[in-house]
Scaffold this motif. Structure first.
Motif, mmCIF file in Angstrom:
data_model
loop_
_atom_site.group_PDB
_atom_site.id
_atom_site.type_symbol
_atom_site.label_atom_id
_atom_site.label_comp_id
_atom_site.label_asym_id
_atom_site.label_seq_id
_atom_site.Cartn_x
_atom_site.Cartn_y
_atom_site.Cartn_z
ATOM 1 N N TYR A 431 33.649 38.386 -9.913
ATOM 2 C CA TYR A 431 35.088 38.355 -10.204
ATOM 3 C C TYR A 431 35.903 38.674 -8.948
ATOM 4 N N ARG A 432 35.467 39.688 -8.180
ATOM 5 C CA ARG A 432 36.220 40.138 -6.998
ATOM 6 C C ARG A 432 36.249 39.097 -5.888
ATOM 7 N N VAL A 433 35.226 38.234 -5.816
ATOM 8 C CA VAL A 433 35.263 37.180 -4.796
ATOM 9 C C VAL A 433 35.891 35.903 -5.372
ATOM 10 N N ASP A 434 36.642 36.082 -6.450
ATOM 11 C CA ASP A 434 37.426 35.007 -7.068
ATOM 12 C C ASP A 434 36.575 33.875 -7.647
ATOM 13 N N GLN A 435 35.307 34.176 -7.974
ATOM 14 C CA GLN A 435 34.420 33.200 -8.600
ATOM 15 C C GLN A 435 34.342 31.900 -7.781
ATOM 16 N N ARG A 436 34.317 32.105 -6.450
ATOM 17 C CA ARG A 436 34.346 30.941 -5.553
ATOM 18 C C ARG A 436 33.113 30.845 -4.650
ATOM 19 N N ALA A 438 28.660 31.209 -3.950
ATOM 20 C CA ALA A 438 27.317 31.054 -4.517
ATOM 21 C C ALA A 438 26.584 32.399 -4.544
ATOM 22 N N ALA A 439 25.400 32.378 -5.137
ATOM 23 C CA ALA A 439 24.644 33.607 -5.372
ATOM 24 C C ALA A 439 24.336 34.363 -4.081
ATOM 25 N N GLY A 440 23.960 33.644 -3.035
ATOM 26 C CA GLY A 440 23.583 34.311 -1.784
ATOM 27 C C GLY A 440 24.693 35.198 -1.241
ATOM 28 N N HIS A 441 25.922 34.681 -1.252
ATOM 29 C CA HIS A 441 27.052 35.439 -0.717
ATOM 30 C C HIS A 441 27.382 36.631 -1.623
ATOM 31 N N VAL A 442 27.349 36.423 -2.934
ATOM 32 C CA VAL A 442 27.625 37.520 -3.874
ATOM 33 C C VAL A 442 26.620 38.655 -3.671
ATOM 34 N N ILE A 443 25.352 38.297 -3.478
ATOM 35 C CA ILE A 443 24.314 39.310 -3.260
ATOM 36 C C ILE A 443 24.540 40.024 -1.932
ATOM 37 N N ASP A 444 24.955 39.297 -0.903
ATOM 38 C CA ASP A 444 25.270 39.933 0.386
ATOM 39 C C ASP A 444 26.388 40.973 0.234
ATOM 40 N N HIS A 459 35.596 40.409 2.704
ATOM 41 C CA HIS A 459 34.918 40.916 1.507
ATOM 42 C C HIS A 459 34.279 42.276 1.735
ATOM 43 N N ASP A 460 34.248 42.731 2.990
ATOM 44 C CA ASP A 460 33.757 44.083 3.258
ATOM 45 C C ASP A 460 34.797 45.141 2.880
ATOM 46 N N ARG A 461 35.983 44.707 2.497
ATOM 47 C CA ARG A 461 37.032 45.640 2.064
ATOM 48 C C ARG A 461 37.082 45.779 0.535
ATOM 49 N N LEU A 462 36.269 44.987 -0.151
ATOM 50 C CA LEU A 462 36.280 45.033 -1.618
ATOM 51 C C LEU A 462 35.618 46.312 -2.131
ATOM 52 N N LYS A 500 30.342 31.679 -11.729
ATOM 53 C CA LYS A 500 31.533 31.937 -12.530
ATOM 54 C C LYS A 500 31.154 32.723 -13.772
ATOM 55 N N LEU A 501 32.077 33.542 -14.253
ATOM 56 C CA LEU A 501 31.835 34.332 -15.455
ATOM 57 C C LEU A 501 32.098 33.490 -16.696
ATOM 58 N N THR A 502 31.338 33.753 -17.741
ATOM 59 C CA THR A 502 31.575 33.099 -19.026
ATOM 60 C C THR A 502 32.280 34.091 -19.958
ATOM 61 N N ASP A 503 32.683 33.614 -21.097
ATOM 62 C CA ASP A 503 33.318 34.504 -22.071
ATOM 63 C C ASP A 503 32.375 35.612 -22.518
#
Length: 616
Positions: A431-436, A438-444, A459-462, A500-503
């Motif tokens: 959610y914080r990376v605006d659902q934009r 892929a998995a590799g970046h989210v995991i990083d 994203h290091d400020r999140l 992306k998040l689902t309901d």
């Protein structure tokens, strides 16, 4: 009325006796298995049937014996021209008059076979569905006396099946043009939806359905976390199946070529097979796999339907199959002889992403995409299950069972844990990376990695940056994969595979719903010392019997080479083991061995008895 019932019972009894006589004298088996006897009696009596029976369950006898019991010629519709020759050769070995009609024959040979069909001087003829639909072929069968039509691999008629063949849809013409000829449709794989479509499209709604157990207890199912897939495959084959025949399935042609080359480089004799190869080379590789021993076939799903090789000891998947039907059909090619065999798969996050992308990018309509997605969900459910894999697989086909004790989750139960907090961290990061991304970046981001991309996007400020530093990359990949399979996260392929998040994610994020996941386990290389006692030969036979068995295998190989047929067409391993145990000293003693019919007794009996006498 009573006399009519008695007459009917007498006819049925006589038919059963004739069927058993054919089974014993022609095929060399002492008794029918499972529902075979009921199916044979029903079809031989003129009834239509839809038969679902697992690979190795003896489907072919269900139409071969009725064809021998009824007057006329049995027509077998098979989708694979390449395998007709071996099927005909196998029947010739037991004394059945069989032939095929396909495009590989000369015009003169075609005329000869057509004459045999018209005059009834043949028991069975094999044709491909495309050939059957020609006016010439239909006219031939209308001019002949046809005993039955057998539609093999009947799941090909279903658009919901895993191997849809458009030409199969036209087979309803058999009901229209030959209304009084019994039809039997057979398949090893069909869920309820596929089964209903087979009956509807082939106009077999009134046919009696025979559904056998889908269980293959001799197959051990194992699914491992994919690290280095090829290296894991090599370790598996080297430790579990050195020198055995097996099949390795890959999704792409390129991966097939590379994997076969990799295995050959490491001393495992391998051949590639895919639809993009030169036809002659592809046919040659298939023939070598069928006729030689100790070859691993690396292939796309273009390979395998109708493969009769009984001693395939393992089937591996380096990529996730699209459905449980496909998985079941492919793994079912292992252990057709009933001996211990393995179904092994390496599976990871990229498999999930790739299969989702293939569905999203397909040109199918939305309804069809929903069906494909539901089938993929069932496949993912098998991969991620915390319970017995066999139970999950059988459940899909409408069959209940208890834990099998012979799959990886039974032998080494996975550890589950309350993953609510790490999943919340994952969902928050997406959610914080605006659902934009892929998995590799989210995991990083979760692990607090210092990459140029993270710095570029600040994203290091999140607040979520580094909150998952206590877990490794592979562990997070396992969590992402399971979150996708649970429907909490989806992959948007139109925006570079971004998560992306689902309901369904909302109640988890709010703490209203807990999440239980499978604990990540680092792939462990299996040492040769860890190898289970899988050699059924060594377990079943004494030292002297083992020596006889090996000598019989050598004799079989030489005999098969001389006859230009696969070794198993002469005798399967199970029959050779029985001969080694029985040590027959005469033809009469050999006659009682399962798999030795009258024709094979006459052809090979004296050689076998002499061979055993030399070793005693």
């Amino acid at each position: 009325m009573t006399s009519e019932i008695q007459a009917g019972e007498t006819r049925a009894s006589e038919l059963q006796e004739r069927a058993l006589h054919v089974l014993e004298t022609v095929f060399g088996y002492p008794a029918f298995r499972g529902q075979q006897a009921d199916i044979v009696e029903h079809v031989a009596s003129g009834g239509d049937a839809l038969v679902l029976m697992p690979t190795g369950g003896g489907k072919s006898l269900c139409y071969q014996i009725p064809a021998l019991l009824r007057d006329g010629v049995g027509v077998v519709i098979s989708p694979l021209i390449a395998l007709m020759q071996d099927q005909v050769d196998a029947l010739a070995e037991v004394g059945v008059r069989a032939a095929f009609l396909n495009s590989t024959q000369t015009f003169e040979e075609t005329l000869r076979i057509e004459r045999l069909v018209r005059t009834g001087e043949i028991d069975l003829v094999y044709v491909a569905p495309e050939r059957l639909m020609t006016q010439r072929c239909l006219d031939l069968f209308e001019s002949a006396h046809i005993s039955l039509f057998a539609i093999d691999e009947a799941h090909c008629v279903s658009q919901w099946g895993h191997d849809f063949r458009p030409e199969y849809i036209r087979l309803s013409i058999l009901h229209e043009r030959f209304p009084h000829v019994p039809r039997i449709a057979l398949t090893a794989t069909a869920d309820q939806l596929t089964r209903a479509e087979i009956a509807q499209r082939l106009q077999l709604e009134e046919a009696r359905q025979f559904v056998s157990s889908f269980d293959r207890p001799n197959i051990r199912y194992s699914i491992v976390e994919k690290g280095n897939g090829r290296k894991q495959l090599l370790d598996f084959i080297s430790s579990e199946h050195p020198g055995d025949s097996g099949i390795v399935y890959c999704l792409s042609r390129k991966k097939v070529e590379e994997t076969a080359e990799f295995l050959n480089e490491h001393g495992i004799r391998s051949l590639p097979y895919h639809a993009g190869m030169d036809h002659a080379l592809r046919a040659s590789n298939q023939s070598r796999f069928l006729r030689e021993e100790n070859i691993v076939m690396v292939a796309t799903i273009a390979f395998g339907m109708g493969i009769d090789k009984p001693d395939v000891r393992f089937v591996c998947h380096l990529d996730l199959p699209k459905s449980l039907e496909g998985y079941y059909q492919e793994t079912g090619r292992a252990g057709r002889d009933g001996a211990p065999s393995n179904a092994w798969m390496a599976y990871g996050l990229q498999d999930v992403v790739l299969q989702r992308r293939m569905i999203d990018e397909s040109e199918a309509d939305e309804n069809f995409k929903r069906v494909l997605s539901s089938k993929l969900d069932a496949m993912l459910g098998l991969c991620e299950t915390l319970s017995c894999r066999r139970m999950r697989l059988l459940e899909y086909f409408g069959e209940r069972s208890g834990p099998c004790g012979n799959c990886d989750t039974c032998l080494m139960p996975p550890v589950s844990f309350d993953a609510t907090v790490p999943v919340q961290k994952l969902l928050s990061a997406i959610y914080r990376v605006d659902q934009r991304f892929a998995a590799g970046h989210v995991i990083d981001v979760l692990r607090g990695a210092q990459t140029e991309r993270i710095t570029q996007w600040h994203h290091d400020r999140l607040t979520v940056y580094g909150v998952g530093a206590d877990r490794g990359e592979q562990e997070w990949r396992a969590i992402v994969r399971q979150a996708i399979s649970l429907g909490l996260v989806t992959v948007d392929h139109e925006s570079y595979s971004s998560l992306k998040l689902t309901d369904a994610a909302r109640p988890v994020l709010k703490g209203e719903q807990k999440v239980q996941l499978r604990q990540y386990q680092k792939p462990v290389k299996q040492k040769r010392a860890d190898r289970p006692a899988k050699s059924y030969v060594e377990m079943d036979l004494s030292k002297s019997e083992q020596a006889i068995f090996e000598k019989l295998r050598w004799w079989r190989m030489e005999t098969a080479r001389a006859h230009n047929v696969p070794a198993y067409v002469i005798f399967v391993d199970a029959t050779l083991r029985e001969i080694a145990k029985a040590k027959p000293g005469s033809l009469e003693e050999l006659r009682g061995v399962s798999g030795v019919g009258e024709k094979k007794l006459a052809s090979y009996g004296e050689e076998i008895v002499a061979l055993i006498a030399d070793m005693m």
